[in-house]
Design a protein around this motif. Structure first.
Motif, mmCIF file in Angstrom:
data_model
loop_
_atom_site.group_PDB
_atom_site.id
_atom_site.type_symbol
_atom_site.label_atom_id
_atom_site.label_comp_id
_atom_site.label_asym_id
_atom_site.label_seq_id
_atom_site.Cartn_x
_atom_site.Cartn_y
_atom_site.Cartn_z
ATOM 1 N N LYS A 100 0.857 -1.174 0.000
ATOM 2 C CA LYS A 100 0.000 0.000 0.000
ATOM 3 C C LYS A 100 0.894 1.224 0.000
ATOM 4 N N GLY A 101 0.702 2.101 -0.972
ATOM 5 C CA GLY A 101 1.545 3.288 -1.083
ATOM 6 C C GLY A 101 1.329 3.956 -2.424
ATOM 7 N N ARG A 102 2.334 4.749 -2.858
ATOM 8 C CA ARG A 102 2.194 5.481 -4.121
ATOM 9 C C ARG A 102 3.427 5.356 -4.994
ATOM 10 N N ALA A 103 4.200 4.248 -4.818
ATOM 11 C CA ALA A 103 5.424 4.051 -5.593
ATOM 12 C C ALA A 103 5.119 3.924 -7.082
ATOM 13 N N GLY A 104 6.012 4.490 -7.899
ATOM 14 C CA GLY A 104 5.855 4.399 -9.348
ATOM 15 C C GLY A 104 6.375 3.090 -9.913
ATOM 16 N N LYS A 105 7.189 2.378 -9.116
ATOM 17 C CA LYS A 105 7.705 1.083 -9.558
ATOM 18 C C LYS A 105 7.597 0.071 -8.426
ATOM 19 N N LEU A 106 7.256 -1.153 -8.785
ATOM 20 C CA LEU A 106 7.155 -2.253 -7.827
ATOM 21 C C LEU A 106 7.927 -3.456 -8.339
ATOM 22 N N GLU A 107 8.424 -4.268 -7.395
ATOM 23 C CA GLU A 107 9.007 -5.561 -7.733
ATOM 24 C C GLU A 107 8.153 -6.620 -7.058
ATOM 25 N N LEU A 108 7.513 -7.442 -7.857
ATOM 26 C CA LEU A 108 6.599 -8.453 -7.329
ATOM 27 C C LEU A 108 7.060 -9.852 -7.731
ATOM 28 N N PRO A 109 6.933 -10.821 -6.818
ATOM 29 C CA PRO A 109 7.262 -12.206 -7.187
ATOM 30 C C PRO A 109 6.207 -12.775 -8.129
ATOM 31 N N GLU A 110 6.518 -13.922 -8.713
ATOM 32 C CA GLU A 110 5.623 -14.576 -9.654
ATOM 33 C C GLU A 110 4.254 -14.812 -9.026
ATOM 34 N N GLY A 111 3.190 -14.507 -9.769
ATOM 35 C CA GLY A 111 1.846 -14.703 -9.251
ATOM 36 C C GLY A 111 0.835 -13.800 -9.930
ATOM 37 N N VAL A 112 -0.366 -13.773 -9.396
ATOM 38 C CA VAL A 112 -1.461 -12.942 -9.893
ATOM 39 C C VAL A 112 -1.858 -11.969 -8.796
ATOM 40 N N TYR A 113 -2.034 -10.699 -9.149
ATOM 41 C CA TYR A 113 -2.328 -9.652 -8.169
ATOM 42 C C TYR A 113 -3.473 -8.771 -8.670
ATOM 43 N N PHE A 114 -4.101 -8.088 -7.715
ATOM 44 C CA PHE A 114 -5.119 -7.105 -8.054
ATOM 45 C C PHE A 114 -4.717 -5.773 -7.425
ATOM 46 N N MET A 115 -4.646 -4.724 -8.265
ATOM 47 C CA MET A 115 -4.233 -3.391 -7.831
ATOM 48 C C MET A 115 -5.470 -2.498 -7.794
ATOM 49 N N TYR A 116 -5.679 -1.827 -6.649
ATOM 50 C CA TYR A 116 -6.861 -1.010 -6.426
ATOM 51 C C TYR A 116 -6.461 0.457 -6.284
ATOM 52 N N PHE A 117 -7.130 1.323 -7.062
ATOM 53 C CA PHE A 117 -6.940 2.774 -6.937
ATOM 54 C C PHE A 117 -8.312 3.421 -7.081
ATOM 55 N N ARG A 118 -8.732 4.121 -6.012
ATOM 56 C CA ARG A 118 -10.076 4.682 -5.969
ATOM 57 C C ARG A 118 -11.098 3.571 -6.263
ATOM 58 N N ASN A 119 -11.880 3.733 -7.332
ATOM 59 C CA ASN A 119 -12.875 2.719 -7.678
ATOM 60 C C ASN A 119 -12.428 1.803 -8.805
ATOM 61 N N GLU A 120 -11.107 1.814 -9.072
ATOM 62 C CA GLU A 120 -10.607 1.034 -10.200
ATOM 63 C C GLU A 120 -9.795 -0.168 -9.732
ATOM 64 N N ILE A 121 -9.812 -1.205 -10.586
ATOM 65 C CA ILE A 121 -9.084 -2.433 -10.287
ATOM 66 C C ILE A 121 -8.306 -2.852 -11.531
ATOM 67 N N ARG A 122 -7.059 -3.265 -11.322
ATOM 68 C CA ARG A 122 -6.263 -3.838 -12.407
ATOM 69 C C ARG A 122 -5.783 -5.212 -11.978
ATOM 70 N N LYS A 123 -5.946 -6.177 -12.853
ATOM 71 C CA LYS A 123 -5.376 -7.497 -12.629
ATOM 72 C C LYS A 123 -3.973 -7.528 -13.218
ATOM 73 N N VAL A 124 -3.002 -7.921 -12.409
ATOM 74 C CA VAL A 124 -1.599 -7.917 -12.838
ATOM 75 C C VAL A 124 -1.045 -9.333 -12.743
ATOM 76 N N ILE A 125 -0.368 -9.764 -13.793
ATOM 77 C CA ILE A 125 0.224 -11.090 -13.828
ATOM 78 C C ILE A 125 1.717 -10.984 -13.935
ATOM 79 N N VAL A 126 2.411 -11.690 -13.037
ATOM 80 C CA VAL A 126 3.878 -11.766 -13.076
ATOM 81 C C VAL A 126 4.257 -13.198 -13.419
ATOM 82 N N LEU A 127 4.947 -13.365 -14.530
ATOM 83 C CA LEU A 127 5.289 -14.708 -15.014
ATOM 84 C C LEU A 127 6.574 -15.228 -14.382
#
Length: 406
Positions: A379-406
């Motif tokens: 949770k924060g406002r970083a412009g870059k993230l490092e995420l391990p392999e998996g599926v994630y959901f990013m929430y901002f206000r009323n919006e959702i993005r599904k993110v996949i890391v291979l």
């Protein structure tokens, strides 16, 4: 909406078989079962698929369900094992006779045998063998004096018995009808019979075995490596395809009358978001599969797709004895709605091959990242993230993005 039935310990979809499955089956009937050793053919097909059929039978020629209902041999065999399936087959003509006669001479004895089956093992499945009309019908009564007339009456009677028993139906007679109606049939309809126009030839028995193989092992027969003596490879392949069609793609034929087959669900779609709502009549809800690699155990579930396309949604419900999967397709034609404007919240690359994610926001505010299991991982406002392999959901206000890391 299609049902994919899964029996007892088998919980995979019909198109795939993993490891060895052993089924215990008792066959109760007459010469339509013993001719060409139908259980043996099914067993050989099972072995070819890496499965195993443990079976017993009581099939004296011409036997009726009324005789089996008082047969010590039959009743002892029912009680001898915790059968997965007990196949019930009436004498070849009786279910096609006038309704009043069938109600007296057939249905009560089917009920007695079903009660015996459930008393021995509440998880056994009565599997009714819906046989075929004779090659030229039964000339003793106008109502069944053609194959089509006799076959229809047999199918209707067996369907009724199956429904009353909360069992399953093996619609072999519908397979015979398919061959007769098929202008491009590889196997001639008349070749399904021996000279008496009643009993099955090896081709007829093999077609029956393919239908039973599908039902007992929850599989497809197409591609099975067992080939009976006297059949060409083209004939084997054709009869396998007929059986698969009858069991899985013929919408006019219902094969599963067990309670879970009444469970359904609805899907509401808004852009890329769907809401799934089940209608559970029997048993308990288990899970959703959204067709894009994502699942949920939440009964009333919402899901957002990351790409357009056609997806098959599956709902699984279960009892202590078995599970059942209902499937329905949904078409996603757009990823954006008025609430989810793609220009407001940008995440890239997506999917990411190395775990590095760039996030662009219109204002300097926090966003949250959750794992597919619902755990907040950032949770924060970083412009870059490092995420391990998996599926994630990013929430901002009323919006959702599904993110996949291979």
């Amino acid at each position: 909406m299609k049902h994919i039935f899964t029996g007892l310990i088998l919980t995979i979809a019909a198109a795939s078989v993993i490891g060895q499955t052993t089924k215990k089956v008792l066959f109760i009937g007459n010469s339509y079962i013993s001719t060409n050793n139908l259980p043996g053919i099914i067993s050989s097909m099972a072995v070819a698929d890496g499965n195993s059929l443990s079976f017993d039978s009581n099939t004296p020629g011409g036997s009726t369900l009324s005789q089996h209902a008082v047969s010590t041999t039959t009743l002892n065999k029912i009680d001898a094992n915790a059968w997965d399936f007990v196949v019930l087959q009436e004498q070849s003509q009786r279910p096609s006779f006038p309704d009043g006669q069938v109600q007296v001479d057939v249905y009560p004895y089917a009920e007695i045998l079903v009660d015996s089956i459930y008393s021995n093992n509440s998880c056994s499945v009565p599997l009714f063998y819906a046989t075929w009309g004779r090659q030229n019908g039964d000339q003793q009564w106008e109502g069944i004096n053609t194959f089509e007339k006799m076959n229809t009456r047999l199918f209707n009677a067996y369907t009724y018995m199956t429904d009353q028993a909360n069992g399953m139906l093996s619609p072999v007679g519908i397979g015979f009808a398919h061959v007769k109606q098929d202008e491009n049939a590889v196997v001639n309809f008349n070749d399904l019979y021996v000279a008496d126009g009643s009993h099955p030839s090896m081709k007829g028995s093999y077609l029956a075995a393919c239908v039973f193989n599908n039902l007992i092992f929850n599989t497809f027969s197409s591609g099975n490596g067992f080939s009976p003596t006297g059949l060409t490879s083209n004939e084997v392949s054709y009869l396998q395809q007929v059986a698969d069609h009858v069991v899985y793609t013929n919408d006019s034929v219902r094969v599963d009358f067990r309670p879970l087959s009444e469970n359904t669900f609805t899907v509401n779609t808004t852009g890329a978001e769907i809401t799934c709502s089940p209608s559970i009549v029997n048993g308990a809800f288990e899970s959703w599969d959204f067709g894009d690699g994502q699942q949920s155990t939440q009964q009333n579930a919402t899901h957002i797709y990351s790409t357009t396309g056609t997806y098959e949604i599956s709902m699984t419900t279960s009892t202590v004895c078995y599970s059942d999967t209902v499937k329905e397709q949904v078409v996603i034609t757009t990823l954006g709605t008025t609430e989810y404007d793609q220009s407001i919240f940008t995440v890239y690359p997506n999917p990411s091959k190395d775990g590095s994610i760039s996030v662009e926001l219109p204002v300097d505010e926090n966003y949250s990242v959750y794992s597919v299991g619902g755990k907040e991982v950032y949770k924060g406002r970083a412009g870059k993230l490092e995420l391990p392999e998996g599926v994630y959901f990013m929430y901002f206000r009323n919006e959702i993005r599904k993110v996949i890391v291979l």
